[in-house]
Each structure stands twice: as structure tokens, then as C-alpha cells.
Design a protein around this motif. Structure first.
Motif, PDB file in Angstrom:
ATOM      1  N   GLY A 106      11.037  11.912   8.569  1.00 48.89           N
ATOM      2  CA  GLY A 106      11.125  10.560   8.043  1.00 48.89           C
ATOM      3  C   GLY A 106      10.339   9.517   8.807  1.00 48.89           C
ATOM      4  O   GLY A 106      10.286   8.351   8.396  1.00 48.89           O
ATOM      5  N   TYR A 107       9.741   9.906   9.930  1.00 50.13           N
ATOM      6  CA  TYR A 107       8.953   8.959  10.711  1.00 50.13           C
ATOM      7  C   TYR A 107       7.631   8.649   9.996  1.00 50.13           C
ATOM      8  O   TYR A 107       7.162   9.432   9.153  1.00 50.13           O
ATOM      9  N   GLY A 108       7.018   7.543  10.355  1.00 50.43           N
ATOM     10  CA  GLY A 108       5.839   7.063   9.656  1.00 50.43           C
ATOM     11  C   GLY A 108       4.545   7.717  10.099  1.00 50.43           C
ATOM     12  O   GLY A 108       3.639   7.031  10.598  1.00 50.43           O
ATOM     13  N   THR A 109       4.433   9.012   9.902  1.00 50.03           N
ATOM     14  CA  THR A 109       3.198   9.720  10.223  1.00 50.03           C
ATOM     15  C   THR A 109       2.127   9.390   9.190  1.00 50.03           C
ATOM     16  O   THR A 109       2.414   8.833   8.126  1.00 50.03           O
ATOM     17  N   ALA A 110       0.886   9.754   9.488  1.00 51.70           N
ATOM     18  CA  ALA A 110      -0.215   9.509   8.552  1.00 51.70           C
ATOM     19  C   ALA A 110       0.047  10.208   7.217  1.00 51.70           C
ATOM     20  O   ALA A 110      -0.206   9.633   6.138  1.00 51.70           O
ATOM     21  N   GLU A 111       0.556  11.433   7.276  1.00 49.42           N
ATOM     22  CA  GLU A 111       0.873  12.188   6.062  1.00 49.42           C
ATOM     23  C   GLU A 111       1.930  11.459   5.234  1.00 49.42           C
ATOM     24  O   GLU A 111       1.808  11.324   4.006  1.00 49.42           O
ATOM     25  N   HIS A 112       2.953  10.978   5.906  1.00 50.86           N
ATOM     26  CA  HIS A 112       4.048  10.291   5.211  1.00 50.86           C
ATOM     27  C   HIS A 112       3.558   8.992   4.571  1.00 50.86           C
ATOM     28  O   HIS A 112       3.877   8.696   3.404  1.00 50.86           O
ATOM     29  N   LEU A 113       2.790   8.213   5.310  1.00 50.17           N
ATOM     30  CA  LEU A 113       2.284   6.948   4.785  1.00 50.17           C
ATOM     31  C   LEU A 113       1.343   7.171   3.606  1.00 50.17           C
ATOM     32  O   LEU A 113       1.357   6.404   2.627  1.00 50.17           O
ATOM     33  N   VAL A 129       0.745   7.060  -2.591  1.00 49.85           N
ATOM     34  CA  VAL A 129       0.533   7.776  -3.855  1.00 49.85           C
ATOM     35  C   VAL A 129       1.811   7.821  -4.699  1.00 49.85           C
ATOM     36  O   VAL A 129       1.808   7.528  -5.894  1.00 49.85           O
ATOM     37  N   GLN A 130       2.939   8.179  -4.066  1.00 53.25           N
ATOM     38  CA  GLN A 130       4.179   8.424  -4.798  1.00 53.25           C
ATOM     39  C   GLN A 130       5.139   7.248  -4.811  1.00 53.25           C
ATOM     40  O   GLN A 130       6.039   7.185  -5.651  1.00 53.25           O
ATOM     41  N   GLY A 131       4.969   6.329  -3.855  1.00 54.77           N
ATOM     42  CA  GLY A 131       5.961   5.285  -3.697  1.00 54.77           C
ATOM     43  C   GLY A 131       7.195   5.833  -3.009  1.00 54.77           C
ATOM     44  O   GLY A 131       7.296   7.040  -2.755  1.00 54.77           O
ATOM     45  N   PRO A 132       8.155   4.982  -2.689  1.00 50.16           N
ATOM     46  CA  PRO A 132       9.350   5.428  -1.970  1.00 50.16           C
ATOM     47  C   PRO A 132      10.307   6.209  -2.868  1.00 50.16           C
ATOM     48  O   PRO A 132      10.338   6.018  -4.083  1.00 50.16           O
ATOM     49  N   CYS A 133      11.097   7.087  -2.236  1.00 48.12           N
ATOM     50  CA  CYS A 133      12.143   7.817  -2.948  1.00 48.12           C
ATOM     51  C   CYS A 133      13.506   7.239  -2.557  1.00 48.12           C
ATOM     52  O   CYS A 133      13.593   6.236  -1.844  1.00 48.12           O
ATOM     53  N   ARG A 134      14.567   7.881  -3.001  1.00 45.97           N
ATOM     54  CA  ARG A 134      15.910   7.330  -2.824  1.00 45.97           C
ATOM     55  C   ARG A 134      16.293   7.155  -1.364  1.00 45.97           C
ATOM     56  O   ARG A 134      17.063   6.254  -1.025  1.00 45.97           O
ATOM     57  N   HIS A 146      14.348   6.410   1.204  1.00 41.05           N
ATOM     58  CA  HIS A 146      13.506   5.512   1.996  1.00 41.05           C
ATOM     59  C   HIS A 146      14.237   4.204   2.293  1.00 41.05           C
ATOM     60  O   HIS A 146      15.008   3.702   1.469  1.00 41.05           O
ATOM     61  N   ARG A 147      13.975   3.667   3.474  1.00 42.35           N
ATOM     62  CA  ARG A 147      14.546   2.389   3.890  1.00 42.35           C
ATOM     63  C   ARG A 147      13.603   1.282   3.437  1.00 42.35           C
ATOM     64  O   ARG A 147      12.616   0.970   4.090  1.00 42.35           O
ATOM     65  N   ARG A 148      13.933   0.691   2.320  1.00 44.74           N
ATOM     66  CA  ARG A 148      13.014  -0.263   1.692  1.00 44.74           C
ATOM     67  C   ARG A 148      12.879  -1.563   2.470  1.00 44.74           C
ATOM     68  O   ARG A 148      11.957  -2.347   2.236  1.00 44.74           O
ATOM     69  N   SER A 149      13.777  -1.785   3.411  1.00 43.22           N
ATOM     70  CA  SER A 149      13.683  -2.984   4.245  1.00 43.22           C
ATOM     71  C   SER A 149      12.763  -2.789   5.434  1.00 43.22           C
ATOM     72  O   SER A 149      12.488  -3.741   6.167  1.00 43.22           O
ATOM     73  N   PHE A 150      12.263  -1.565   5.627  1.00 44.04           N
ATOM     74  CA  PHE A 150      11.389  -1.271   6.753  1.00 44.04           C
ATOM     75  C   PHE A 150       9.927  -1.517   6.386  1.00 44.04           C
ATOM     76  O   PHE A 150       9.460  -1.098   5.320  1.00 44.04           O
ATOM     77  N   GLY A 151       9.197  -2.166   7.301  1.00 46.87           N
ATOM     78  CA  GLY A 151       7.771  -2.324   7.108  1.00 46.87           C
ATOM     79  C   GLY A 151       7.096  -0.968   7.065  1.00 46.87           C
ATOM     80  O   GLY A 151       7.421  -0.079   7.834  1.00 46.87           O
ATOM     81  N   GLY A 152       6.151  -0.808   6.124  1.00 46.04           N
ATOM     82  CA  GLY A 152       5.476   0.478   5.976  1.00 46.04           C
ATOM     83  C   GLY A 152       5.960   1.250   4.776  1.00 46.04           C
ATOM     84  O   GLY A 152       5.286   2.165   4.303  1.00 46.04           O
ATOM     85  N   VAL A 153       7.147   0.905   4.269  1.00 52.45           N
ATOM     86  CA  VAL A 153       7.633   1.533   3.041  1.00 52.45           C
ATOM     87  C   VAL A 153       7.153   0.681   1.879  1.00 52.45           C
ATOM     88  O   VAL A 153       7.542  -0.488   1.746  1.00 52.45           O
ATOM     89  N   LEU A 154       6.302   1.256   1.058  1.00 53.87           N
ATOM     90  CA  LEU A 154       5.681   0.493  -0.011  1.00 53.87           C
ATOM     91  C   LEU A 154       6.569   0.515  -1.251  1.00 53.87           C
ATOM     92  O   LEU A 154       6.730   1.541  -1.902  1.00 53.87           O
ATOM     93  N   VAL A 155       7.162  -0.604  -1.576  1.00 51.55           N
ATOM     94  CA  VAL A 155       8.034  -0.698  -2.746  1.00 51.55           C
ATOM     95  C   VAL A 155       7.202  -1.038  -3.965  1.00 51.55           C
ATOM     96  O   VAL A 155       6.422  -1.996  -3.942  1.00 51.55           O
ATOM     97  N   PRO A 156       7.322  -0.280  -5.071  1.00 52.93           N
ATOM     98  CA  PRO A 156       6.509  -0.551  -6.266  1.00 52.93           C
ATOM     99  C   PRO A 156       6.772  -1.947  -6.828  1.00 52.93           C
ATOM    100  O   PRO A 156       7.890  -2.432  -6.744  1.00 52.93           O
TER     101      PRO A 156
END
Length: 257
Positions: A228-235, A240-245, A247-257
Motif C-alpha cells: 500500500g505504500y506509494g511506490t512508482a508502480e502503485h502511483l 490509470v485505474q484510479g483509487p479502489c475501496r 485507498h485513503r482518499r484523504s492522503f496526498g498522492g491518491v488520485l480521486v476521479p
């Protein structure tokens, strides 16, 4: 024990299981000119030095517990968390009560213990601890009340769910609100207390297992490897996919559609 009366194979087999030698016996092994004996003896000596270092480290990390046991505190709960920094998944906490005769050399902050060894330690702690409790706060709660408050809430629940009420808790750096028991926050506690380190191991293994399960439910983010850490692969997957259930949407780096 005279190595001069033994074959090199016998020396190797003997030293492989030997846990102590008198000074006289060590002198005999050191004086043996056979290269095979010298190699086996040096390996044994390194192993003994490592064991002594681990034992001393154990003594150093047991000082808080020894002090409290000597004062009559029978049940000391170490409390720690894992997963405050990731972009996805829960924060997981554990509370662990160890007995005075518990001994697990090499126990340390879970980040300093290799994954395979963590799994072994997890099984030993679960089998031998007086009591263990695990709690978590999921991504939705983290987004609702923030990561720090969600961590404290999970810690509180972990302590309250122990099968034995502790006399005191040793916490990694924080004071847990709404607990009726005495507390002792220790900065860097997972490297200074065997109880907190044990909680760190339990929480880390539990969370890693959860993230591997989530990887099968939500493929593409690499949860089984990045936890769950913000690795290059994860980012890249988030772009491409956007966040899933989870994901911490309040965290910077999580792209909310």
C-alpha cells in the motif's frame, strides 16, 4: 574435548551443535593446524559472538519490563502500530503481554527483521505470549477522523480486547486516550522494549497478510509487494485505474476521479 583425537568431519559435526567450550578446549581448537578444523572453529566462534550480541541486545531491550516486573507489575502490554504511512489499506495495531521467562533473541522493530524471520517470530509470539490482541482502522475511518486519531482508536481497542487486563501498557511514542490502565510512552519503543517489539512483529505480519489478500481482490496496484505504500508502480496504477475501496482518499498522492 581434544580435537587432535577427532577427524575433521567429527570436529565440524561437534562444533555445529556445541554451545560452549572451556578456555582450555578453545585453545586446543585454535592450536589445531588442520585448515578444516580452523575454518570450523572460526565459524563456531563467530556464531558464539553473534549469539552473545543478540543476548545482550535482549537484555538491553528488556530493561523496561524487568524494572516493572520487579516492582510487581505482573501483566505488561506492549502496544504498537504498523501502516500509518501507506496510501492504501488499514492501520493495524497489536497489544502483546509477555511472561518474564519469554526469550526470543533477535526480536526487534519489525522493520529491522527480515520477512521470513518475522513470520517465524510471529508464530513463536502467538504460541508463547500470555495474551495477544490485534485491531485495525480501515481506510474509511482514516479518511473520516485522520490517521493519527484512527491509530489511537485501534490501539485503544487492541488493549481493551486483551484477554487479560494489563497493569500497565508500554506504547510506542504515544499516550492512548480513554484507557483506565497506567501507560508509559517510549519514543522509538519498538527498538527499546521487547513487549513493543513483539507487538510490532504481530501488527506487521497481520497487515502484510491482509495486503496480500487485497492484492487478489484489487489487482494491478501491487499491494502484495508494496503493502500500500506509494511506490512508482502503485502511483502509476493510480493514474490509470484510479483509487479502489481501500485507498485513503484523504492522503496526498491518491488520485480521486
Amino acid at each position: 574435548m581434544n580435537p587432535h583425537e577427532m577427524t575433521i568431519k567429527e570436529v565440524k559435526e561437534f562444533l555445529l551443535t556445541c554451545k560452549s567450550l572451556t578456555e582450555e578446549a578453545q585453545a586446543l581448537f585454535a592450536a589445531d593446524v588442520r585448515s578444516g578444523v580452523q575454518a570450523a572453529y572460526k565459524q563456531w566462534h563467530r556464531r558464539m559472538e553473534k549469539a552473545q550480541q543478540l543476548h545482550q541486545r535482549w537484555l538491553d531491550m528488556s530493561t523496561h519490563e524487568q524494572e516493572l516486573w520487579e516492582k510487581g507489575y505482573a501483566h505488561i502490554a506492549g502496544v504498537d502500530e504498523v501502516g500509518r504511512g501507506p496510501l492504501a489499506g488499514p492501520v493495524v495495531t497489536a497489544a502483546v503481554i509477555l511472561s518474564p521467562d519469554f526469550y526470543l533473541p533477535g526480536l526487534d522493530d519489525s522493520k529491522k527483521v527480515p520477512a521470513a524471520r518475522r513470520e517465524e517470530m510471529y508464530e513463536q509470539i502467538m504460541e508463547q505470549a500470555v495474551a495477544v490482541s490485534v485491531s485495525l482502522s480501515d481506510a474509511a475511518l482514516i479518511d473520516e477522523i485522520n490517521i493519527f486519531q484512527a491509530t489511537l482508536r485501534a490501539m485503544q481497542t487492541a488493549v481493551q480486547n486483551l484477554s487479560i487486563v494489563p497493569d500497565i501498557t508500554l506504547n510506542d511514542a504515544v499516550t492512548i486516550p480513554q484507557l483506565s490502565v497506567e501507560q508509559r510512552p517510549i519514543i522509538g519503543g519498538d527498538g527499546k522494549s521487547i513487549s513493543i517489539a513483539a507487538a510490532s512483529i504481530i501488527a506487521k505480519v497481520e497487515r502484510d497478510r491482509m495486503m496480500k489478500e487485497y492484492d487478489t481482490q484489487y489487482p494491478g496496484y501491487g499491494f502484495a509487494s508494496n503493502m500500500g505504500y506509494g511506490t512508482a508502480e502503485h502511483l502509476a496504477a493510480l493514474r490509470v485505474q484510479g483509487p479502489c475501496r481501500i485507498h485513503r482518499r484523504s492522503f496526498g498522492g491518491v488520485l480521486v476521479p
